[in-house]
Each structure stands twice: as structure tokens, then as C-alpha cells.
Design a protein around this motif. Structure first.
Motif, PDB file in Angstrom:
ATOM      1  N   SER A  26      46.499  32.404  12.820  1.00  0.00           N
ATOM      2  CA  SER A  26      45.600  31.345  13.306  1.00  0.00           C
ATOM      3  C   SER A  26      45.096  31.747  14.685  1.00  0.00           C
ATOM      4  N   PRO A  27      43.930  31.212  15.066  1.00  0.00           N
ATOM      5  CA  PRO A  27      43.395  31.549  16.382  1.00  0.00           C
ATOM      6  C   PRO A  27      44.360  31.137  17.496  1.00  0.00           C
ATOM      7  N   THR A  28      44.505  32.002  18.483  1.00  0.00           N
ATOM      8  CA  THR A  28      45.404  31.706  19.602  1.00  0.00           C
ATOM      9  C   THR A  28      45.082  32.669  20.738  1.00  0.00           C
ATOM     10  N   PHE A  29      46.029  32.823  21.658  1.00  0.00           N
ATOM     11  CA  PHE A  29      45.880  33.763  22.766  1.00  0.00           C
ATOM     12  C   PHE A  29      47.080  34.701  22.762  1.00  0.00           C
ATOM     13  N   ARG A  30      46.811  35.994  22.894  1.00  0.00           N
ATOM     14  CA  ARG A  30      47.882  36.998  22.890  1.00  0.00           C
ATOM     15  C   ARG A  30      48.183  37.391  24.332  1.00  0.00           C
ATOM     16  N   VAL A  31      49.463  37.473  24.655  1.00  0.00           N
ATOM     17  CA  VAL A  31      49.868  37.875  26.003  1.00  0.00           C
ATOM     18  C   VAL A  31      49.610  39.371  26.158  1.00  0.00           C
ATOM     19  N   LYS A  32      48.901  39.745  27.214  1.00  0.00           N
ATOM     20  CA  LYS A  32      48.606  41.165  27.456  1.00  0.00           C
ATOM     21  C   LYS A  32      49.837  41.870  28.032  1.00  0.00           C
ATOM     22  N   PRO A  33      49.871  43.206  27.970  1.00  0.00           N
ATOM     23  CA  PRO A  33      50.939  43.926  28.672  1.00  0.00           C
ATOM     24  C   PRO A  33      50.810  43.673  30.183  1.00  0.00           C
ATOM     25  N   GLY A  52      53.385  31.107  45.081  1.00  0.00           N
ATOM     26  CA  GLY A  52      54.380  31.568  44.112  1.00  0.00           C
ATOM     27  C   GLY A  52      54.065  31.221  42.674  1.00  0.00           C
ATOM     28  N   ILE A  53      52.888  30.644  42.452  1.00  0.00           N
ATOM     29  CA  ILE A  53      52.486  30.337  41.066  1.00  0.00           C
ATOM     30  C   ILE A  53      52.286  31.635  40.294  1.00  0.00           C
ATOM     31  N   VAL A  54      52.817  31.666  39.076  1.00  0.00           N
ATOM     32  CA  VAL A  54      52.616  32.836  38.216  1.00  0.00           C
ATOM     33  C   VAL A  54      51.802  32.413  37.000  1.00  0.00           C
ATOM     34  N   LYS A  55      50.684  33.107  36.773  1.00  0.00           N
ATOM     35  CA  LYS A  55      49.926  32.858  35.539  1.00  0.00           C
ATOM     36  C   LYS A  55      49.992  34.100  34.667  1.00  0.00           C
ATOM     37  N   LEU A  56      49.708  33.920  33.379  1.00  0.00           N
ATOM     38  CA  LEU A  56      49.807  35.019  32.425  1.00  0.00           C
ATOM     39  C   LEU A  56      48.431  35.500  32.006  1.00  0.00           C
ATOM     40  N   ASN A  57      48.276  36.810  31.993  1.00  0.00           N
ATOM     41  CA  ASN A  57      47.048  37.420  31.518  1.00  0.00           C
ATOM     42  C   ASN A  57      47.091  37.449  29.987  1.00  0.00           C
ATOM     43  N   THR A  58      46.041  36.921  29.356  1.00  0.00           N
ATOM     44  CA  THR A  58      46.018  36.860  27.885  1.00  0.00           C
ATOM     45  C   THR A  58      44.674  37.343  27.366  1.00  0.00           C
ATOM     46  N   GLU A  59      44.618  37.621  26.072  1.00  0.00           N
ATOM     47  CA  GLU A  59      43.327  37.833  25.425  1.00  0.00           C
ATOM     48  C   GLU A  59      43.261  36.949  24.185  1.00  0.00           C
ATOM     49  N   VAL A  60      42.028  36.673  23.763  1.00  0.00           N
ATOM     50  CA  VAL A  60      41.842  35.734  22.656  1.00  0.00           C
ATOM     51  C   VAL A  60      42.140  36.412  21.327  1.00  0.00           C
ATOM     52  N   TYR A  61      42.852  35.709  20.438  1.00  0.00           N
ATOM     53  CA  TYR A  61      43.034  36.163  19.058  1.00  0.00           C
ATOM     54  C   TYR A  61      42.220  35.249  18.151  1.00  0.00           C
ATOM     55  N   GLY A  62      41.299  35.828  17.382  1.00  0.00           N
ATOM     56  CA  GLY A  62      40.473  35.027  16.473  1.00  0.00           C
ATOM     57  C   GLY A  62      39.485  34.166  17.242  1.00  0.00           C
ATOM     58  N   GLY A  63      39.068  33.078  16.657  1.00  0.00           N
ATOM     59  CA  GLY A  63      38.029  32.232  17.252  1.00  0.00           C
ATOM     60  C   GLY A  63      38.486  30.815  17.547  1.00  0.00           C
ATOM     61  N   PRO A  64      39.332  30.612  18.550  1.00  0.00           N
ATOM     62  CA  PRO A  64      39.789  29.246  18.861  1.00  0.00           C
ATOM     63  C   PRO A  64      38.667  28.408  19.498  1.00  0.00           C
ATOM     64  N   ILE A  65      38.735  27.078  19.337  1.00  0.00           N
ATOM     65  CA  ILE A  65      37.912  26.192  20.174  1.00  0.00           C
ATOM     66  C   ILE A  65      38.652  26.139  21.499  1.00  0.00           C
ATOM     67  N   ASP A  67      58.663  46.552  23.914  1.00  0.00           N
ATOM     68  CA  ASP A  67      57.307  45.986  23.860  1.00  0.00           C
ATOM     69  C   ASP A  67      57.384  44.605  23.205  1.00  0.00           C
ATOM     70  N   PHE A  68      56.257  43.919  23.118  1.00  0.00           N
ATOM     71  CA  PHE A  68      56.253  42.613  22.436  1.00  0.00           C
ATOM     72  C   PHE A  68      54.871  42.275  21.899  1.00  0.00           C
ATOM     73  N   ASP A  69      54.838  41.415  20.860  1.00  0.00           N
ATOM     74  CA  ASP A  69      53.621  40.744  20.390  1.00  0.00           C
ATOM     75  C   ASP A  69      53.879  39.257  20.601  1.00  0.00           C
ATOM     76  N   LEU A  70      53.422  38.711  21.711  1.00  0.00           N
ATOM     77  CA  LEU A  70      53.679  37.301  22.002  1.00  0.00           C
ATOM     78  C   LEU A  70      52.369  36.532  22.102  1.00  0.00           C
ATOM     79  N   TYR A  71      52.416  35.298  21.607  1.00  0.00           N
ATOM     80  CA  TYR A  71      51.203  34.469  21.523  1.00  0.00           C
ATOM     81  C   TYR A  71      51.486  33.075  22.075  1.00  0.00           C
ATOM     82  N   LEU A  72      50.424  32.403  22.489  1.00  0.00           N
ATOM     83  CA  LEU A  72      50.577  31.004  22.904  1.00  0.00           C
ATOM     84  C   LEU A  72      50.618  30.117  21.652  1.00  0.00           C
ATOM     85  N   ALA A  73      51.362  29.029  21.759  1.00  0.00           N
ATOM     86  CA  ALA A  73      51.409  28.056  20.661  1.00  0.00           C
ATOM     87  C   ALA A  73      51.579  26.655  21.235  1.00  0.00           C
ATOM     88  N   ASP A  74      51.056  25.679  20.514  1.00  0.00           N
ATOM     89  CA  ASP A  74      51.222  24.272  20.872  1.00  0.00           C
ATOM     90  C   ASP A  74      52.722  23.946  20.903  1.00  0.00           C
TER      91      ASP A  74
END
Ligand code: CO
Length: 430
Positions: A82-89, A98-111, A207-214
């Protein structure tokens, strides 16, 4: 029945978990896991087995009482990505305070806007050192708590926000992972979390294949609890309806196949996608193992029927102008047969007639969908598969709203209808 679907949706935040959960249900039902690196062995009537590819696609087979060459096979296919966001290396970006954000790229076509301001989490697989370089180990990770959020810009900085906003995948969509407590956490927040969750050492992670999820569970809503709110209804709801039918249908003369592919949302052209020769090779191996001839496979294909099950667009009460004037399926109206003159869908009058009759026999209503002629629409699995295995088949799916939203809207009744129709389909000539 609907509770089982909701449970499956919650337990399957990404493809790898969907495949794991489907595998477990198949094992419980007496299917055995085949290793495609080994010979198939003897194939007999009533045999039940499955294979996986890349841990992200799964193919289950239940051998019919008649030989494949004589009865063919009945296949239901769907997709588990399903469309989501993949965590980049090297994903961590340290910011002010001290805020940390994660670099991601889009997987598929999410709204994309639907991913703002809601509790999110991480799920996927982590690859750790194994016995040898060629065979690292895979561990699945699903952090079962709210872990991240992609926060909106306050309206005070963007007064036009309600007039439509252009979103940058690189700038606007990066989630906040947390705030570091001390210098030691700098650059290590994500890895520390993974080590803690999986009880492993940092130096073992390759290594990892990690994605964002609700992070919020699926639920029903509506005055009569007649609607479903969940991420990934497209296409996990069809995967699960296929599984319910496979396990719930009686032993049949035909061979039943449930094929759950990965990477539909990115075009299917991977070894675990519908464009892969993997399923065709498996079917050929099975037909050969049963009959000792290659001919049996080709005969089986000619007798086969494929249901390509991927969700359809339900008529939206706020946007009726987007729909075809005479064919706009509704929530709760039953399985939707999809047509496209440019052949983006596998359905034709013959295959649609077959599937509509199966629905009728199952006591289930069916609906028909075509695009508004000025709207491009999407594509799906059926034709990609049919271009490598020339299967007669139909493209269908249950109607949903807000396809590719972080939370889509489906219908409880449609799920029951679909399971009934699929069960009828898997019941063979009976
Ligand atoms: Co889909």
C-alpha cells in the motif's frame, strides 16, 4: 467476520506482516510451506501448500480432485503493498532543540495530506548478520505504539492552506521521531530504538526496509456500524477475502490458487510482483509434478479463470461529477466488476458475465464500474499477469472511498458479499 478483517488490517502494517499473517493462517489450516529451492515432489488431489517470495508475496495452492489438465485452476489475486513512506538510509536529521526528523521517500501514490497530524509508527524488516554473507537473517519490526508524526504548518504561516497546498515530498512530509535527551543519542535515535525493540546489538544490523504506518487501529463507524475506517483496505481487504474463501470453501474438482503480490503500487515489475515469472513457473512445476508433462500446464491455463481483486472507487457523495453518469458503484452494493476500453482491466463481456453469474449463484449483488471518460483512472494486476500467463479473467474489487488515503472508507456488507462470491468461485464446478 468483520472483526477478523480488522484484526488482520491492524496486524499487517506493511507487506511483510501481511505475508507473515497469511502464512500463519494457512499453516493453521493445514497448508504446508514449500521451499522453492527444493523439488516440488509428488502432487496429489487435496494437497495444500504455499510458497513465499522475498517474504513479501505469497502463493497458496489447493490441488483439485481432477487433474490440472482436465479441470484447470481458479485463481484469486490481490496485492499486499500500500502507498506509504519508506525510511531512507542514514535517515536521521538533527534539528534545533534536539528534534530529530526522519528522511523518507514516497512509496506508491499516497494522498500525502492525509498523513499529516496523526500518530504514526514504523514497520518493516531489519536485516541482521547470519551464518554467512549470502544469507543474512531477517527480523520483522512493528513498533506497536505512536512513534512519529508528520506535523502540519500552522494556518497562521499559511493562510491559503484551505485553498489547496502544493506539497514537497522532501520538505513537507518528514516525520518527527523525537527529541534527544543527551549527546549520545545524537544520530543514534533510530538505531537505538530498533536494537531495543528487537533485542539485538547495533553491530549486527546490516540494513532495513522500514515504512511509516498508521498507529491507530482500524474500526467500523456509521450509525449502524456499517462502514470501515482503515489504512490499506486497498488491497489487504481483498487479500483477506481471498484467504477466507480459500479456507472456507469445500474441496473442489478445480485447483485453487490464491496469489498475493507485492509492488502493485509501483508497477508490479519486481521478482515478487505480478510482472514476475515466479507464479507461472510455480504453476508449471506443479502441473509437471502432477502429470509428468509440460502439456498439462498449457491445458490448465486454457481452462483457468482468474479473479484480479483490487478495490474499486465507490460513488462519493461530495464529488458526484467525477463519476461515470450511468455506472457508479456504491458502498454496500456488492463486488464491482471493472471495465476499461483501453484494456487497463482484464474484464470483457465474457469474463464479466462469468463473474456476475458466480455472484448471483452466491446470492450476492454485483455492480459495474467504468471511468468517467474525462478521468484517466488507475490500473491493476489482471492485465500484467495475463500478459505473461494468458488467463481468462476479470478485474473486480470492493468499492471504497478515498483510495490511497492514510485511512480509506469501506463497507462491512461488501466484505461479507465478497467472501461469499469468492467462496462460490473456489467451490469449482459445483
Ligand atoms: Co490496489
Amino acid at each position: 467476520m468483520i472483526q477478523r478483517l480488522l484484526k488482520f488490517l491492524d496486524a499487517s502494517p506493511v507487506n511483510f506482516f501481511a505475508v507473515k499473517n497469511l502464512s500463519e493462517e494457512l499453516l493453521k489450516a493445514g497448508f504446508r510451506r514449500l521451499n522453492p529451492q527444493e523439488p516440488i515432489g509428488k502432487v496429489q488431489a487435496g494437497d495444500k501448500f504455499f510458497v513465499t517470495k522475498n517474504d513479501s508475496s505469497i502463493y497458496a495452492f489447493q490441488i483439485g480432485s481432477k487433474p490440472l489438465a482436465d479441470a484447470g485452476f481458479r485463481m484469486i489475486c490481490a496485492h499486499c503493498d500500500s502507498p506509504t513512506f519508506r525510511v531512507k538510509p542514514n535517515a536521521e536529521i538533527g534539528c534545533e532543540g534536539g528534534i530529530v526528523k526522519l528522511n523518507t521517500e514516497v512509496y506508491g501514490g499516497p494522498i500525502m495530506s492525509t498523513w499529516f497530524d496523526r500518530p504514526l509508527t514504523l514497520a518493516g524488516r531489519v536485516i541482521v548478520k547470519g551464518e554467512d554473507v549470502m544469507n543474512p537473517r531477517t527480523l520483522l519490526l512493528h513498533v506497536k505504539r505512536p512513534l512519529l508524526q508528520i506535523s502540519n504548518l500552522a494556518i497562521h504561516f499559511n493562510r491559503e492552506v484551505n485553498d489547496g497546498v502544493k506539497l514537497s515530498k522532501q520538505k513537507d512530509m518528514l516525520p518527527i521521531l523525537g527529541i534527544i535527551n543527551n549527546e549520545l543519542e545524537q544520530g543514534n535515535l533510530l538505531m537505538n530504538l530498533i536494537c531495543e525493540e528487537l533485542a539485538i546489538q547495533r553491530e549486527d544490523i546490516l540494513d532495513f526496509d522500514l515504512y511509516l504506518a498508521d498507529a491507530m487501529p482500524a474500526c467500523t463507524f456509521g450509525v449502524h456500524n456499517e462502514l470501515i475506517s482503515s489504512g490499506r483496505l486497498d488491497d489487504l481487504s481483498m487479500c483477506y477475502a481471498g484467504l477466507e474463501a480459500l479456507l472456507g470453501s469445500p474441496e473442489a474438482d478445480v485447483t485453487k490458487v490464491l496469489a498475493i503480490f507485492d509492488n502493485e503500487e509501483t508497477g508490479s515489475q519486481t521478482k515478487q510482483g505480478a510482472g514476475s515469472p515466479f507464479l507461472g513457473s510455480m504453476l508449471k512445476r506443479i502441473a509437471w509434478a502432477q502429470s509428468g508433462t509440460e502439456e498439462a500446464f498449457y491445458q490448465a491455463v486454457e481452462r483457468a479463470f482468474m479473479v484480479s481483486a483490487d478495490n474499486a472507487h465507490a460513488w462519493h457523495p461530495n464529488y458526484s461529477e467525477k463519476y461515470d453518469p450511468t455506472n457508479h458503484p456504491v458502498l454496500g452494493g456488492g463486488p464491482v466488476i471493472k471495465f476499461n476500453a483501453a484494456q487497463k482491466y482484464a474484464s470483457d463481456a465474457v469474463s464479466a458475465a462469468v463473474f456476475a453469474e458466480i455472484c448471483r449463484k452466491a446470492g450476492v449483488p454485483s455492480q459495474r464500474f467504468v471511468n468517467h471518460s474525462d478521468v484517466a483512472g488507475g490500473s491493476t494486476l489482471g492485465n500484467i499477469l495475463a500478459s505473461s500467463i494468458p488467463l481468462r479473467g476479470v478485474d473486480m474489487g470492493n468499492a471504497i472511498l478515498a483510495m490511497h488515503s492514510c485511512r480509506e472508507t469501506g463497507s462491512v456488507a461488501d466484505h461479507t458479499y465478497c467472501v461469499k462470491a469468492f467462496t462460490q468461485f473456489f467451490s469449482g464446478m459445483a
